[in-house]
Design an enzyme around this catalytic site. Sequence first.
Site, PDB file in Angstrom:
ATOM      1  CD  GLU A   1      -2.848  -1.249   2.370  1.00 19.57           C
ATOM      2  OE1 GLU A   1      -4.039  -1.524   2.167  1.00 19.57           O
ATOM      3  OE2 GLU A   1      -2.373  -1.030   3.506  1.00 19.57           O
TER       4      GLU A   1
HETATM    5  C1  ACM Z   1      -1.880  -5.383   4.430  1.00 16.03           C
HETATM    6  O1  ACM Z   1      -2.906  -5.869   4.945  1.00 16.03           O
HETATM    7  N1  ACM Z   1      -1.878  -4.145   3.991  1.00 16.03           N
HETATM    8  C2  ACM Z   1      -0.667  -6.159   4.287  1.00 16.03           C
END
Ligand code: ACM
Length: 651
Positions: free
Chosen positions: A289
């Site tokens: 992310e």
């Molecule tokens: C995650 O759940 N962003 C690894």
Amino acid sequence: MPLPASLETRSGSLAITAQVTVALAGSRSPRLQAAVLRTLKRLEDKTGQPLPRQLSDATQGTLTVAVKSDGEPVQGIDEDESYTLQADTTSVRIEANTTAGALHGLETLVQLVQPANASYVLPAVSIQDAPRFRWRGLMIDCVRHFEPMEVLKRNIDAMAAVKLNVFHWHLIDDQGFRIESKVYPDLTGKGSDGLFYTQEDARELVRYAHERGIRVVPEFEMPGHSVAWLVAYPELASGNRPAGIRREFGISDVALDPTRDETYDFIGKFLGEMVTLFPDQYLHIGGDETPAPDWKSVPRIVEFKRKNNLKDNDALQAYFNQRVLGILTRLNRRMVGWDEIFNPALPKNVVIQSWRGEASLAKAAQQGYQGVLSAPYYLDGMKPAGVVYLSDPIPADTKLTLEQQKLVLGGEVCMWAEQLNERTIDSRIWPRTAAIAERFWSPQNVRDVDAMYERLLSVSLELETVGLRHLSSQDAGLRSLAGSQNIAALRDFSLAFEPVSFGERYQQQHTSQLTALTGFVDAVRPDPPIRHEIELAAKVLAADGAGQSGKTATARRALQEFFAKTGASVPAVQQQMIDSPRLQPMRERAGQLAVLAQDGQDALRYLAAPGSAPADWKKKVLADVDAAKKPSAIVRFTFSDALVLMVNAVK
Ligand code: ACM
């Protein structure tokens, strides 16, 4: 639990008495001796019999532990974890090539001891056991909410009890920097609210885990999820500099600057310090992310991408990962990262932790990368044990070749901590994780959900004796909510509810790191045993509502008791709400429970006497269930599916 690879029961049993003798017939390493002494203490507690602490070097005792060698000083992924356990009516012998294997055998021994008539015995068995997967992990996010050391230690004890072998320690995120750096003290000085693990803590936890056959893989998030780095060292930012620790959850826009050599010098010095604390061969760099809008807008970075022929942000992140990989290689560590690090620019010796779906694990394996599956094992999804249990890192119908299957190292349970704290974490992790541990350890064809739930009940108690509070925390939470020690009605009431999933809670309640997690939802547990019990009983009645068999009568009685008890709790709980503001959000749910509990009792009556249900009754009840499915108080009913099953069976 986990069920051994091979188990044969024999006739007879061995009585556990004060006369038991204990022999270490092979290795006498301090680690093995400590483990045997812990086991004796647990057996003493379980049986009520005082047991000796002398560990003789005889070739045989009542309990013999014969271990060839202590194993590698730093446990690797290829450690031989197999063991055998042979018990007859006079003695029991555990054999293993390594201490890690013997530790598993000792856990099996504790589980096998059971009451028989007036004493405790070990049934005669022959067990040959070894794990199906080499990597059987539990990740705990210690950032969104900090977990004190004793919480981690008792969770490590529980991991050992179900033969998990990797503790993945999520130490850095937008909401805090939780590991002390002496080279860069501002990381925790400015980024932790004073809630962090000292280097001494880290060493202590690594030692504690190793004693129990568990590797510790630390995770240091980069280049995204990096607010806490940048609060302390804003010069590392790509552009946007955060004003302070991020209290909100979700994904932040900031990222480390991948274009400057200073960033890599900093990371190199930091990781150089961290590898002195964490000896495991693997080190997790996060990598998930990273939207990094600055990488598209800051002229310096845009120009860097152009000059280096990096066509987009993904390519730039792959460049970053390659430089970090260089650092890790120099430090003699292998890289693990979330899905997003998967990029052909990286060599095949990185490990991909698959969180965005099972497909990405298979895709990585097809391209020659090792992987660990986590997507189905996100505990905050609040799925029942029976659902997560059936997700397999290598399902029976896998398309992977045998060579590719070898690249699937195993799986990891993930416990993200936005919606829990030190008082509620155990009940979010356990006992569901014991079911997943069985998936990682036991043969692929061990898949009987009802049998799993039956064993899970015993294991859950076993886990409480190693120190977990997954059961006791519920009463503590209810007492705190009620402001009273009189929680008899509230206990009955709570049988009807469990927490909603992370996503549903996220939509219904604006939580941040500063939200108090002391509501009714925080007291109740996901997938409480009653949920599956009621489901089983409802299935029996749906198949044969008017039946006279003992099985039907038992199911009818269980359901009758459940609906009567939960329904009857409502007036008392409504009364308690008047003086308990934290209970008041449950007002709507209480009204719904009164209605549904009556519906359940009506259903039982109509099932027993076919043809007796009034016209439109079914429609009314299904409408009641639908109404109760609407969001309220961030909890859901434990029995709505069971009720629908019963109602639909009414003629
Ligand atoms: C995650 O759940 N962003 C690894």
